[in-house]
Design a protein around this motif. Structure first.
Motif, mmCIF file in Angstrom:
data_model
loop_
_atom_site.group_PDB
_atom_site.id
_atom_site.type_symbol
_atom_site.label_atom_id
_atom_site.label_comp_id
_atom_site.label_asym_id
_atom_site.label_seq_id
_atom_site.Cartn_x
_atom_site.Cartn_y
_atom_site.Cartn_z
ATOM 1 N N GLY A 310 0.816 -1.203 0.000
ATOM 2 C CA GLY A 310 0.000 0.000 0.000
ATOM 3 C C GLY A 310 0.854 1.259 0.000
ATOM 4 O O GLY A 310 0.589 2.216 -0.726
ATOM 5 N N LEU A 311 1.920 1.234 0.827
ATOM 6 C CA LEU A 311 2.845 2.369 0.931
ATOM 7 C C LEU A 311 3.425 2.714 -0.436
ATOM 8 O O LEU A 311 3.463 3.876 -0.842
ATOM 9 N N HIS A 312 3.902 1.672 -1.146
ATOM 10 C CA HIS A 312 4.491 1.919 -2.454
ATOM 11 C C HIS A 312 3.439 2.415 -3.445
ATOM 12 O O HIS A 312 3.694 3.321 -4.217
ATOM 13 N N ALA A 313 2.269 1.788 -3.404
ATOM 14 C CA ALA A 313 1.233 2.154 -4.369
ATOM 15 C C ALA A 313 0.881 3.630 -4.236
ATOM 16 O O ALA A 313 0.697 4.329 -5.234
ATOM 17 N N SER A 314 0.815 4.133 -2.997
ATOM 18 C CA SER A 314 0.511 5.554 -2.810
ATOM 19 C C SER A 314 1.577 6.415 -3.479
ATOM 20 O O SER A 314 1.276 7.414 -4.125
ATOM 21 N N ALA A 315 2.854 6.029 -3.301
ATOM 22 C CA ALA A 315 3.934 6.826 -3.879
ATOM 23 C C ALA A 315 3.942 6.705 -5.398
ATOM 24 O O ALA A 315 4.247 7.668 -6.105
ATOM 25 N N ILE A 316 3.582 5.526 -5.909
ATOM 26 C CA ILE A 316 3.592 5.330 -7.357
ATOM 27 C C ILE A 316 2.540 6.206 -8.035
ATOM 28 O O ILE A 316 2.712 6.641 -9.165
ATOM 29 N N LYS A 317 1.461 6.478 -7.305
ATOM 30 C CA LYS A 317 0.473 7.408 -7.859
ATOM 31 C C LYS A 317 1.129 8.758 -8.129
ATOM 32 O O LYS A 317 0.732 9.490 -9.026
ATOM 33 N N PRO A 320 6.018 6.894 -10.781
ATOM 34 C CA PRO A 320 6.440 5.486 -10.807
ATOM 35 C C PRO A 320 7.939 5.306 -10.564
ATOM 36 O O PRO A 320 8.361 4.318 -9.984
ATOM 37 N N ASP A 321 8.762 6.284 -10.995
ATOM 38 C CA ASP A 321 10.206 6.131 -10.828
ATOM 39 C C ASP A 321 10.626 6.096 -9.371
ATOM 40 O O ASP A 321 11.740 5.687 -9.053
ATOM 41 N N LEU A 322 9.739 6.533 -8.478
ATOM 42 C CA LEU A 322 10.110 6.505 -7.065
ATOM 43 C C LEU A 322 10.314 5.072 -6.581
ATOM 44 O O LEU A 322 11.037 4.848 -5.623
ATOM 45 N N TYR A 323 9.670 4.115 -7.187
ATOM 46 C CA TYR A 323 9.776 2.743 -6.712
ATOM 47 C C TYR A 323 10.234 1.749 -7.771
ATOM 48 O O TYR A 323 9.891 0.584 -7.714
ATOM 49 N N GLN A 324 10.968 2.203 -8.773
ATOM 50 C CA GLN A 324 11.499 1.285 -9.789
ATOM 51 C C GLN A 324 12.948 1.661 -10.074
ATOM 52 O O GLN A 324 13.252 2.832 -10.221
ATOM 53 N N HIS A 325 13.801 0.637 -10.197
ATOM 54 C CA HIS A 325 15.207 0.971 -10.424
ATOM 55 C C HIS A 325 15.480 1.352 -11.873
ATOM 56 O O HIS A 325 16.452 2.036 -12.161
ATOM 57 N N ILE A 326 14.612 0.880 -12.782
ATOM 58 C CA ILE A 326 14.712 1.289 -14.184
ATOM 59 C C ILE A 326 13.293 1.378 -14.739
ATOM 60 O O ILE A 326 12.348 0.838 -14.155
ATOM 61 N N ASP A 327 13.166 2.003 -15.877
ATOM 62 C CA ASP A 327 11.901 1.979 -16.599
ATOM 63 C C ASP A 327 11.741 0.583 -17.198
ATOM 64 O O ASP A 327 12.569 0.147 -18.001
ATOM 65 N N PRO A 328 10.692 -0.155 -16.820
ATOM 66 C CA PRO A 328 10.564 -1.541 -17.294
ATOM 67 C C PRO A 328 10.535 -1.668 -18.825
ATOM 68 O O PRO A 328 10.924 -2.700 -19.361
ATOM 69 N N GLU A 329 10.123 -0.619 -19.508
ATOM 70 C CA GLU A 329 10.069 -0.697 -20.973
ATOM 71 C C GLU A 329 11.447 -0.835 -21.610
ATOM 72 O O GLU A 329 11.566 -1.335 -22.730
ATOM 73 N N ARG B 119 14.271 13.723 -2.714
ATOM 74 C CA ARG B 119 13.118 13.793 -3.596
ATOM 75 C C ARG B 119 11.900 13.085 -2.990
ATOM 76 O O ARG B 119 10.752 13.527 -3.153
ATOM 77 N N HIS B 120 12.146 11.969 -2.313
ATOM 78 C CA HIS B 120 11.049 11.246 -1.659
ATOM 79 C C HIS B 120 10.462 12.059 -0.510
ATOM 80 O O HIS B 120 9.263 11.997 -0.245
ATOM 81 N N VAL B 121 11.321 12.783 0.218
ATOM 82 C CA VAL B 121 10.807 13.618 1.313
ATOM 83 C C VAL B 121 9.825 14.625 0.735
ATOM 84 O O VAL B 121 8.723 14.816 1.256
ATOM 85 N N GLU B 122 10.224 15.227 -0.378
ATOM 86 C CA GLU B 122 9.396 16.294 -0.929
ATOM 87 C C GLU B 122 8.168 15.767 -1.681
ATOM 88 O O GLU B 122 7.068 16.273 -1.509
ATOM 89 N N LEU B 123 8.363 14.711 -2.487
ATOM 90 C CA LEU B 123 7.256 14.247 -3.340
ATOM 91 C C LEU B 123 6.325 13.260 -2.649
ATOM 92 O O LEU B 123 5.118 13.312 -2.822
ATOM 93 N N ALA B 124 6.899 12.317 -1.890
ATOM 94 C CA ALA B 124 6.037 11.284 -1.302
ATOM 95 C C ALA B 124 5.606 11.680 0.100
ATOM 96 O O ALA B 124 4.462 11.493 0.483
ATOM 97 N N LEU B 125 6.539 12.264 0.878
ATOM 98 C CA LEU B 125 6.199 12.632 2.260
ATOM 99 C C LEU B 125 5.583 14.024 2.310
ATOM 100 O O LEU B 125 4.876 14.366 3.260
ATOM 101 N N ARG B 126 5.891 14.852 1.312
ATOM 102 C CA ARG B 126 5.356 16.218 1.210
ATOM 103 C C ARG B 126 5.662 17.047 2.441
ATOM 104 O O ARG B 126 4.787 17.661 3.056
#
Lengths: 536, 536
Positions: A310-317, A320-329, B119-126
């Motif tokens: 849930g934590l990640h999903a909120s940030a991905i909204k 997406p780059d916040l929780y992925q090491h590369i662009d999957p494409e 970046r996470h502090v600012e974008l995800a944690l706001r």
């Protein structure tokens, strides 16, 4: 990440694949010659520089592979490599039948395996240390004189180096001086860690000046890292297998090695545009070897970019780059949001969006869907792997009623083997659709196939759209009754209409009843996809 | 390899398991509270120092877990850890409901996750960078003042360090100065390689003096190597999950990390004697989470010490250590010889020896067995995974006739769902044994279970030894008709007599016919094991 050029990477760095030889040693893999030719085409398509095809002369299948490869394979990127051992102790390279078989294979490149661990020379090869060096020199020189490129695999090199550094180096020098193009240091037993690999490769390079390669087995779970450690220390030739197939735990996995070199090292080791083929080719090779693709394989696994928390999903909204090491494409993969009772509201909203439903304005609806998923997952359903069943669940909540194109009265399957040895399966269904009662029987290969045939026979006149439906995969899982309940059976069915494919799930005490539920969802899905409106 | 002491390793090195929290993020895992308690017992039995149980207050299941753990769990080696986030932005730690839930859980150790990437502090944690530092200081100090040990997970540390080294270090210093016992550097997106991990961990250690831990995700396939690289650079706390379960590709796998530390580093990180429990505990946890144990997992996979190559088998006849990086018994695993048409004569001889047949004196017999295996594997059989069927094949060649306790006349299975919704399965077999014709019907959970019940009903009077036979696993594989032939079905059945267990294989066009063949071998095997003599 690519430089836009279309040239194949030059000879300064070798991506060498040994799926067809060393990969085939994996428990459960048994390749036909046709399989090997198909895999070679996939590897060539991916753009590896070298494809080791087998050991001609050692078994009829490998001999046949090289004969058919010469006639049938048109390689665009790769060179074919034949594998064999140095000449026999006490013999002459020019008269060695096994070296002759290597030359007869017609492969432009030959990998010779040589012993480099003193104990193995004495115990397994049963010859003297000096004769082993002579076998290396003589064999390499002979094959070079015939115009072939020669790579030497120094078997057990790292263990040998630790046991007797001077002798291990002497083998490298002997091969190098006799003209070997690359000397490959093999961690045959797979016991190394990256620090040790780095230190030893650096010493061998400084001590011998030979061009070095690395062949790592994965027994410590570090084969990819060991391969990269060797590259860091100056190796310019990496031996890998598709999906890490190989004996015991396996070999260094081609895909994360290439992924790291291309993306993390920013080094071009594939022809331009091929990195994005990685996921497809990984799965295609798994199909040929008849192993289910590993869902959790780095870069190419179906779960490699799947998000559940849930934590990640909120940030991905947010991004997406916040929780992925590369662009999957980059590697031909895609991000997926997973639905489970751990997922929370944000995941359900994202998944809904993926399916075309904007749920962001209806908090109650999202709450009802979360509750329903939780309830059904407790019964054994899983929606992570059954997108289409989740879509039906979501649709039902949005519309307030179950999408239904037909109603079951009863079904029956019969399988039998007769005294004359003949076996067969048939199924009968009694179904209501558009006010009509239909009774139909189908014969099939197994009871679930018969049930599918019967259902199709009953419904195809009313719903001609079903003609396009094909069941492509069928998985059964017994859910153990560990928690005091009886065991249940979960069936996942993958269907296609020739364009898209989707998965549905059914759960019941009985495998055929569970299959029925998964089939019912599959049939309902294709009819909805075809634009039909349910009856209620 | 052990020092003979029985003490638990001291606090100077932490093996921290997060299977129950981060591991549960894996696609396909859905744990009940009972599952979590069972897994905690296994982990404690293995001897990890810390078990992270979940996030109390975040969901009812985790809250309930800590309540039941306090009442029911008696941990001998491990301390229980509760996981949560630092206090809310703009709030006070002493008034934060989420920190209160962590304290209320009763866990003696708390892991707080903190943002360390600007970046996470600012974008995800706001919130502001300064407020985030204050949240870390305030939260740590508050929990320490309540007498808890506090570990800080610095989320996205490595990406954050690369984006803004000063800020990432400031987070570490804030936590350290506020009294955090360990600062854990997390590669949350899993994109690191060992070289980068080593360099950054060494810099953080030198720059802050904090005690450091490592939490690595496996997105590059290097999580184990990254964990060891951090240890090499001075980290003394490793966060892992059993079998590498975790989101996306997974987390650093506990078993190869511990295997490397204990065996390769010769460092005691488990209580004495526990390393040899590794294979058993890995498989037990896989059963609880209801995932098939990975056959190719380092150290603990059933294939991890399985040998197939003819070349290797010949050498193993001389000395097993020549082809194994460690003695498998160190980790509770065993060496296996695999039979396949690639195996050659040496493997068949070794396998025969394992089964009690001395084949070394009969070259013709070995040749016939090799030919038979090759022929049947071409039809879709696989003997690597079906020891008992191989033993029957070998026995038949030795005795010159098929072991047979009964002969089939016919079988039939019927599965149905009636209009009232009830479903059921029955099977009828007609069998000859000891000159008698027997007809029996069985009801079961699915058609194969019904067939087993019917066969048992027919034969148990004549062969009371069958009472002990139990079918424990059943696997179906569709062999695709890629080579111009129709698709075939392969069934593997695992049976037990309560003491030993064995696997048999059947292949046919039809899943139930294939199951019949596997059952027939399973029944024949138990009767042979019971010492009975076949009828012909």
């Amino acid at each position: 990440m690519t430089d836009g050029s279309t040239r194949h990477p030059d000879d300064s760095f070798h991506v060498f694949d040994t799926t067809l030889r060393d990969g085939a040693q994996r428990e459960g893999i048994n390749l036909t010659v046709a399989d090997k030719l198909t895999i070679a085409r996939h590897l060539d398509d991916f753009g590896v520089g070298f494809i080791e095809g087998g050991w001609p002369g050692a078994n009829p299948r490998d001999t046949e592979f090289f004969a058919r490869a010469a006639a049938e394979l048109e390689l665009r990127h790769a060179q074919l490599v034949a594998f064999g051992a140095t000449r026999r102790a006490g013999g002459k390279a020019a008269e060695d039948p096994q070296l002759k078989a290597l030359l007869d294979s017609g492969a432009p490149v030959i990998t010779l395996v040589a012993k480099s661990h003193d104990r193995h020379v004495e115990l397994a090869l049963r010859t003297t240390l000096d004769e082993n060096l002579e076998m290396v020199r003589d064999s390499v020189a002979h094959l070079k004189a015939q115009g072939r490129r020669v790579f030497i695999d120094c078997e057990h090199f790292f263990d040998g180096y630790r046991a007797n550094r001077e002798y291990a180096l002497a083998v490298v020098k002997a091969a190098h001086q006799a003209g070997a193009d690359v000397v490959v240091l093999c961690d045959t037993n797979g016991g190394m860690l990256p620090g040790g690999v780095h230190e030893i490769v650096a010493d061998v390079l400084a001590s011998t000046g030979a061009r070095l390669g690395i062949h790592a087995q994965d027994d410590t779970g570090c084969a990819v890292a060991n391969t990269l450690a060797a590259v860091d220390a100056g190796a310019t030739h990496v031996q890998c297998t598709a999906n890490g197939y190989g004996e015991r735990v396996g070999n260094a996995n081609l895909f994360p090695v290439v992924g790291a070199l291309e993306i993390k090292y920013d080094r071009r080791v594939l022809p331009a545009g091929k990195l994005a083929e990685m996921t497809r080719i990984s799965h295609a090779i798994a199909e040929v070897v008849n192993l289910t693709p590993s869902t959790h394989q780095p870069y190419v696994g179906v779960s490699a970019f799947a998000h559940k928390a849930g934590l990640h999903a909120s940030a991905i909204k947010v991004d997406p780059d916040l929780y992925q090491h590369i662009d999957p494409e980059l590697v031909g993969n895609t991000m997926r949001m997973l639905v489970s009772d751990m997922a929370g509201r944000a995941s359900i909203e994202l998944k809904g969006k993926e399916l075309g439903y904007d749920l962001s304005t209806d908090r109650d609806l999202v709450g009802r869907v979360v509750a329903k998923v939780k309830e059904l997952e407790n019964l054994g359903y899983t929606y992570e792997a059954a997108d289409a069943s989740f879509e039906l669940l979501l649709r039902d909540e949005v519309h307030g009623s179950r999408a239904r194109f037909f109603a079951l009265e009863s079904w029956r399957t019969i399988s039998e083997q007769l005294p004359d040895g003949k076996a067969g399966d048939e199924a009968t269904v009694k179904i209501w659709a558009k006010g009509e009662r239909m009774v139909a029987t189908g014969e099939g290969n197994g009871p679930v196939d018969a049930l599918d045939k019967a259902l199709r026979a009953a419904l195809e006149r009313i719903y001609p759209q079903l003609a396009k439906l094909e069941l492509v995969d069928y998985k059964v899982r017994i859910l153990e009754g560990q928690h005091g309940t009886a065991s249940r059976t979960r069936v996942l069915v993958e269907s296609t209409d020739g364009v898209a494919s989707w998965s549905t799930v059914g759960v019941a005490d009985n495998v055929i009843a569970a299959s029925w539920h998964a089939l019912e969802d599959a049939y309902t899905s294709i009819l909805l996809k075809a634009g039909l409106t349910p009856q209620d």
